[in-house]
Design a protein around this motif. Sequence first.
Motif, PDB file in Angstrom:
ATOM      1  N   TRP A 155       0.786  -1.225   0.000  1.00 51.21           N
ATOM      2  CA  TRP A 155       0.000   0.000   0.000  1.00 51.21           C
ATOM      3  C   TRP A 155       0.825   1.285   0.000  1.00 51.21           C
ATOM      4  CZ3 TRP A 155      -4.541   0.079  -1.854  1.00 51.21           C
ATOM      5  CH2 TRP A 155      -5.341  -1.054  -1.785  1.00 51.21           C
ATOM      6  N   PRO A 156       1.957   1.379   0.681  1.00 52.16           N
ATOM      7  CA  PRO A 156       2.741   2.617   0.569  1.00 52.16           C
ATOM      8  C   PRO A 156       3.165   2.928  -0.860  1.00 52.16           C
ATOM      9  CG  PRO A 156       3.471   1.377   2.467  1.00 52.16           C
ATOM     10  CD  PRO A 156       2.516   0.498   1.717  1.00 52.16           C
ATOM     11  N   LEU A 157       3.471   1.901  -1.636  1.00 52.94           N
ATOM     12  CA  LEU A 157       3.824   2.104  -3.044  1.00 52.94           C
ATOM     13  C   LEU A 157       2.643   2.678  -3.818  1.00 52.94           C
ATOM     14  CD1 LEU A 157       5.772   1.713  -5.458  1.00 52.94           C
ATOM     15  CD2 LEU A 157       4.764  -0.562  -5.714  1.00 52.94           C
ATOM     16  N   PHE A 158       1.441   2.120  -3.578  1.00 51.21           N
ATOM     17  CA  PHE A 158       0.254   2.614  -4.273  1.00 51.21           C
ATOM     18  C   PHE A 158      -0.086   4.042  -3.862  1.00 51.21           C
ATOM     19  CE2 PHE A 158      -0.970  -2.080  -4.385  1.00 51.21           C
ATOM     20  CZ  PHE A 158      -0.368  -2.258  -5.613  1.00 51.21           C
ATOM     21  N   VAL A 159       0.105   4.368  -2.588  1.00 48.93           N
ATOM     22  CA  VAL A 159      -0.154   5.738  -2.135  1.00 48.93           C
ATOM     23  C   VAL A 159       0.808   6.708  -2.832  1.00 48.93           C
ATOM     24  CG1 VAL A 159      -0.070   7.277  -0.131  1.00 48.93           C
ATOM     25  CG2 VAL A 159      -1.147   5.052   0.083  1.00 48.93           C
ATOM     26  N   ALA A 191      -0.168   9.642  -5.404  1.00 50.36           N
ATOM     27  CA  ALA A 191       0.214  11.032  -5.125  1.00 50.36           C
ATOM     28  C   ALA A 191       1.008  11.616  -6.290  1.00 50.36           C
ATOM     29  CB  ALA A 191       1.033  11.097  -3.837  1.00 50.36           C
ATOM     30  N   ALA A 192       1.895  10.841  -6.888  1.00 51.33           N
ATOM     31  CA  ALA A 192       2.647  11.317  -8.049  1.00 51.33           C
ATOM     32  C   ALA A 192       1.708  11.600  -9.220  1.00 51.33           C
ATOM     33  CB  ALA A 192       3.703  10.284  -8.446  1.00 51.33           C
ATOM     34  N   PHE A 193       0.723  10.743  -9.417  1.00 52.64           N
ATOM     35  CA  PHE A 193      -0.272  10.959 -10.461  1.00 52.64           C
ATOM     36  C   PHE A 193      -1.054  12.243 -10.201  1.00 52.64           C
ATOM     37  CE2 PHE A 193      -4.313  10.163 -12.618  1.00 52.64           C
ATOM     38  CZ  PHE A 193      -3.887   9.690 -13.844  1.00 52.64           C
ATOM     39  N   THR A 194      -1.411  12.474  -8.939  1.00 51.19           N
ATOM     40  CA  THR A 194      -2.161  13.680  -8.574  1.00 51.19           C
ATOM     41  C   THR A 194      -1.329  14.932  -8.820  1.00 51.19           C
ATOM     42  OG1 THR A 194      -3.339  12.419  -6.895  1.00 51.19           O
ATOM     43  CG2 THR A 194      -3.414  14.805  -6.703  1.00 51.19           C
ATOM     44  N   PHE A 195      -0.067  14.920  -8.410  1.00 48.14           N
ATOM     45  CA  PHE A 195       0.787  16.096  -8.605  1.00 48.14           C
ATOM     46  C   PHE A 195       1.048  16.352 -10.087  1.00 48.14           C
ATOM     47  CE2 PHE A 195       2.447  15.045  -4.182  1.00 48.14           C
ATOM     48  CZ  PHE A 195       1.538  15.915  -3.584  1.00 48.14           C
ATOM     49  N   GLY A 209      -6.628  11.723  -9.816  1.00 44.44           N
ATOM     50  CA  GLY A 209      -5.563  11.430  -8.868  1.00 44.44           C
ATOM     51  C   GLY A 209      -6.013  11.561  -7.426  1.00 44.44           C
ATOM     52  N   VAL A 210      -6.831  12.571  -7.127  1.00 44.98           N
ATOM     53  CA  VAL A 210      -7.365  12.711  -5.767  1.00 44.98           C
ATOM     54  C   VAL A 210      -8.185  11.487  -5.408  1.00 44.98           C
ATOM     55  CG1 VAL A 210      -8.986  14.029  -4.348  1.00 44.98           C
ATOM     56  CG2 VAL A 210      -7.300  15.223  -5.732  1.00 44.98           C
ATOM     57  N   PHE A 211      -9.014  10.998  -6.343  1.00 44.44           N
ATOM     58  CA  PHE A 211      -9.789   9.782  -6.116  1.00 44.44           C
ATOM     59  C   PHE A 211      -8.862   8.594  -5.859  1.00 44.44           C
ATOM     60  CE2 PHE A 211     -11.753   5.936  -7.883  1.00 44.44           C
ATOM     61  CZ  PHE A 211     -12.826   5.811  -7.027  1.00 44.44           C
ATOM     62  N   LEU A 212      -7.787   8.472  -6.646  1.00 37.83           N
ATOM     63  CA  LEU A 212      -6.836   7.369  -6.447  1.00 37.83           C
ATOM     64  C   LEU A 212      -6.129   7.466  -5.102  1.00 37.83           C
ATOM     65  CD1 LEU A 212      -5.252   7.130 -10.013  1.00 37.83           C
ATOM     66  CD2 LEU A 212      -6.817   5.514  -8.930  1.00 37.83           C
ATOM     67  N   VAL A 213      -5.772   8.673  -4.693  1.00 36.83           N
ATOM     68  CA  VAL A 213      -5.125   8.849  -3.389  1.00 36.83           C
ATOM     69  C   VAL A 213      -6.073   8.431  -2.267  1.00 36.83           C
ATOM     70  CG1 VAL A 213      -4.280  10.568  -1.757  1.00 36.83           C
ATOM     71  CG2 VAL A 213      -3.469  10.596  -4.089  1.00 36.83           C
ATOM     72  N   ILE A 214      -7.333   8.831  -2.364  1.00 36.63           N
ATOM     73  CA  ILE A 214      -8.308   8.451  -1.330  1.00 36.63           C
ATOM     74  C   ILE A 214      -8.470   6.940  -1.276  1.00 36.63           C
ATOM     75  CG2 ILE A 214     -10.755   8.576  -0.723  1.00 36.63           C
ATOM     76  CD1 ILE A 214     -10.694  11.489  -1.761  1.00 36.63           C
ATOM     77  N   MET A 215      -8.578   6.293  -2.430  1.00 37.91           N
ATOM     78  CA  MET A 215      -8.725   4.833  -2.463  1.00 37.91           C
ATOM     79  C   MET A 215      -7.473   4.137  -1.903  1.00 37.91           C
ATOM     80  SD  MET A 215     -11.662   3.853  -3.638  1.00 37.91           S
ATOM     81  CE  MET A 215     -12.341   5.097  -2.594  1.00 37.91           C
ATOM     82  N   ALA A 216      -6.311   4.636  -2.254  1.00 33.84           N
ATOM     83  CA  ALA A 216      -5.073   4.034  -1.759  1.00 33.84           C
ATOM     84  C   ALA A 216      -4.940   4.220  -0.250  1.00 33.84           C
ATOM     85  CB  ALA A 216      -3.865   4.619  -2.485  1.00 33.84           C
TER      86      ALA A 216
END
Length: 137
Positions: free
Chosen positions: A90-94, A98-102, A115-122
Motif C-alpha cells: 500500500w505505501p507504493l500505491f499511495v 500522489a505522483a499521479f495527482t501532482f 488522482g485525488v480519487f486514487l489517493v483516497i482509495m489508496a
Amino acid sequence: MKVQGWLFLLCGVFFAGVTVAYWFWTKAATGVGEPVGTTAMAVSVGFAFMIGYYLMFTARRIGAQPEDNKQADISDGAGEIGFFSPSSWWPLFVCLAAAFTFAGFVIGLWMFIMGVFLVIMAMIGFVFQYYRGHFSH
C-alpha cells in the motif's frame, strides 16, 4: 524525547536568526530583500518549531524515556517499539497515486481529480489493510 524537542526548538531559534540576517544581507546588497530564500528559510523556522513543540508535548504526555536519563544504558530502551507491517504494497500505491495527482496538477484538472480519487482509495486500502482477508481481526 525532551532532548530531541529542545534540539529542534534551538534549531528553530538558529534558523530564525539566520533568516533575519539573510534578509538584511540581501536587502543591503540589492536594495530589496530577496523574497524566495527568505520565505524558504522562514518555512524551515516554522517546521523546526512545529516538530520541537510536538516532541515536547509528547514527552510531557508519555513521561520520562530512557534517552532523557543521563545514567541510562542502551538496554533500557530495548523492547517493543510498535507494530510495523512486514510486507505491504500500500505505501507504493499511495506514492504512485500522489505522483499521479501532482502530475495532474500540472497537466490538467481531469487528471488531478482522478488522482485525488486514487489517493483516497489508496489511503483507505492502506489504513484498512488488516481488516480483511488473512489478517482480519
